[in-house]
Write a protein that holds these residues in place. Sequence first.
Motif, short mmCIF file in Angstrom:
data_model
loop_
_atom_site.label_atom_id
_atom_site.label_comp_id
_atom_site.label_asym_id
_atom_site.label_seq_id
_atom_site.Cartn_x
_atom_site.Cartn_y
_atom_site.Cartn_z
N ILE A 97 0.85 -1.20 0.00
CA ILE A 97 0.00 0.00 0.00
C ILE A 97 0.89 1.25 0.00
N PRO A 98 1.61 1.49 -1.09
CA PRO A 98 2.47 2.67 -1.13
C PRO A 98 1.65 3.94 -0.98
N GLY A 99 2.19 4.89 -0.25
CA GLY A 99 1.49 6.15 -0.05
C GLY A 99 2.11 7.25 -0.89
N THR A 100 1.26 8.11 -1.41
CA THR A 100 1.73 9.31 -2.10
C THR A 100 0.60 10.30 -2.18
N LYS A 101 0.95 11.57 -2.27
CA LYS A 101 -0.05 12.62 -2.47
C LYS A 101 0.07 13.22 -3.87
N ARG A 102 0.98 12.66 -4.67
CA ARG A 102 1.23 13.20 -6.01
C ARG A 102 0.81 12.20 -7.08
N GLU A 103 0.10 12.70 -8.07
CA GLU A 103 -0.41 11.85 -9.14
C GLU A 103 0.71 11.21 -9.94
N SER A 104 1.82 11.95 -10.15
CA SER A 104 2.92 11.40 -10.94
C SER A 104 3.54 10.19 -10.26
N TYR A 105 3.73 10.26 -8.94
CA TYR A 105 4.28 9.12 -8.21
C TYR A 105 3.29 7.96 -8.18
N LEU A 106 2.00 8.29 -8.07
CA LEU A 106 0.98 7.25 -8.11
C LEU A 106 1.08 6.44 -9.39
N ARG A 107 1.14 7.13 -10.52
CA ARG A 107 1.19 6.42 -11.81
C ARG A 107 2.46 5.59 -11.94
N GLU A 108 3.57 6.13 -11.44
CA GLU A 108 4.81 5.35 -11.46
C GLU A 108 4.66 4.08 -10.63
N ASN A 109 4.11 4.21 -9.42
CA ASN A 109 3.95 3.05 -8.55
C ASN A 109 3.06 1.99 -9.18
N LEU A 110 1.96 2.42 -9.81
CA LEU A 110 1.03 1.46 -10.38
C LEU A 110 1.64 0.68 -11.53
N GLY A 111 2.69 1.22 -12.13
CA GLY A 111 3.39 0.49 -13.19
C GLY A 111 4.05 -0.79 -12.69
N ALA A 112 4.17 -0.93 -11.36
CA ALA A 112 4.80 -2.13 -10.80
C ALA A 112 4.01 -3.39 -11.09
N VAL A 113 2.69 -3.27 -11.28
CA VAL A 113 1.89 -4.47 -11.52
C VAL A 113 2.23 -5.11 -12.86
N ASP A 114 2.89 -4.35 -13.72
CA ASP A 114 3.28 -4.89 -15.03
C ASP A 114 4.72 -5.36 -15.07
N VAL A 115 5.41 -5.28 -13.94
CA VAL A 115 6.80 -5.77 -13.85
C VAL A 115 6.76 -7.18 -13.29
N THR A 116 7.10 -8.15 -14.11
CA THR A 116 7.06 -9.55 -13.69
C THR A 116 8.45 -10.03 -13.33
N LEU A 117 8.59 -10.56 -12.13
CA LEU A 117 9.87 -11.12 -11.69
C LEU A 117 9.78 -12.63 -11.64
N THR A 118 10.76 -13.30 -12.18
CA THR A 118 10.82 -14.74 -12.02
C THR A 118 11.23 -15.05 -10.58
N ALA A 119 11.05 -16.27 -10.17
CA ALA A 119 11.45 -16.66 -8.81
C ALA A 119 12.95 -16.42 -8.62
N ALA A 120 13.73 -16.69 -9.65
CA ALA A 120 15.18 -16.49 -9.56
C ALA A 120 15.51 -15.01 -9.43
N GLU A 121 14.81 -14.16 -10.17
CA GLU A 121 15.06 -12.72 -10.08
C GLU A 121 14.69 -12.19 -8.71
N ALA A 122 13.54 -12.60 -8.19
CA ALA A 122 13.12 -12.15 -6.87
C ALA A 122 14.11 -12.59 -5.80
N ALA A 123 14.60 -13.82 -5.93
CA ALA A 123 15.57 -14.32 -4.95
C ALA A 123 16.88 -13.53 -5.04
N ALA A 124 17.30 -13.20 -6.25
CA ALA A 124 18.55 -12.45 -6.42
C ALA A 124 18.43 -11.05 -5.84
N ILE A 125 17.28 -10.42 -6.01
CA ILE A 125 17.07 -9.09 -5.44
C ILE A 125 17.10 -9.17 -3.92
N GLY A 126 16.42 -10.16 -3.37
CA GLY A 126 16.43 -10.33 -1.92
C GLY A 126 17.81 -10.60 -1.37
#
Length: 326
Positions: A274-303
């Motif tokens: 539940i990211p918080g923001t009061k700015r529309e530009s940041y909101l739209r950037e955050n919502l773009g995350a739903v289109d970023v798909t990480l494989t299990a290997a990528e998620a593990a590497a980031i962690g």
Amino acid sequence: MKHRTIAGMPVSALGLGCMGMSEFYGATDEAQSLRTLEAAFDAGVTLFDTAESYGNGDNERLLGRFLAGGRRGVRIATKFGIVREPGKYERRIDNSPAYIRRAVDGSLARLGIDTIDLYYVHRVDPRAPLEDTIGTLADLVRAGKVRAIGLCEVAPATLRRAAAMHPVAAVQSEYSLWTRDPEEGMLAACAELGTAFCAYSPLGRGFLTGKFDGATPLAPDDFRGFNPRFTGDNLQANLRIAATVRALAAGKGCTPAQLALAWLLAQGGHVIPIPGTKRESYLRENLGAVDVTLTAAEAAAIGAALPPGIAAGQRYSDEGMKGLNA
């Protein structure tokens, strides 16, 4: 917008934290905030998170003005339990049945609704019998004032105790690439119990976006200026975390904020940032995350690149740490 569920209620995979629209992050602008709320709704966001303590009721009133336009399908989560004097950060925790009953009526009036979809215990008071707290919330569910109940910043054992008395729809705690505490049993407990996990401050209060350089002074009314992770030697150490997130995001072809949110979404179907923001530009950037798909290997590497305990400094000042992991 993709969706997840809380107590059988479909909600957007990313919610919107509304706290900063009324307090804690510098100057507020109601007109700007209302535009951002409208933009979130138009983009498919259906989970809006607030609390009676945010702006001492002002944040709920703001959402009440937004809801007055009749937004079908919106789910409102609010909280009780942190009591503050106007203009002061200091707080006490109150979970008494009498207070809960007053608090829910106050929230309903400010929001202008008949039923709160998700009502959280903002902080659990270890001095108050949990049976009394959950029993009172169960009464509110039966009365139709609350649809589902939740807990914030609790230990797994507390969740299990509460769930044995009444279904707990969601747990809300801080969770991000620099705060990994929920991995110490809470995520697994939620999955086992069918409880959603709502991750607040999923961008590390903006730090993980890479937009905070440490050189630009924060506004006097921005509480991050007093947060241990944003000051002194801790700040210099933590800037390396932001640099790592930037590099990982560049490799994935997305922004740091989108990478941090996509990583959380990859931690389980019951995790709802539940990211918080009061700015529309940041909101739209955050919502773009739903289109970023990480494989299990990528998620593990980031962690692995940002392991638990990497952040320097505790999450809050001593005052803000009251009631955590209760």
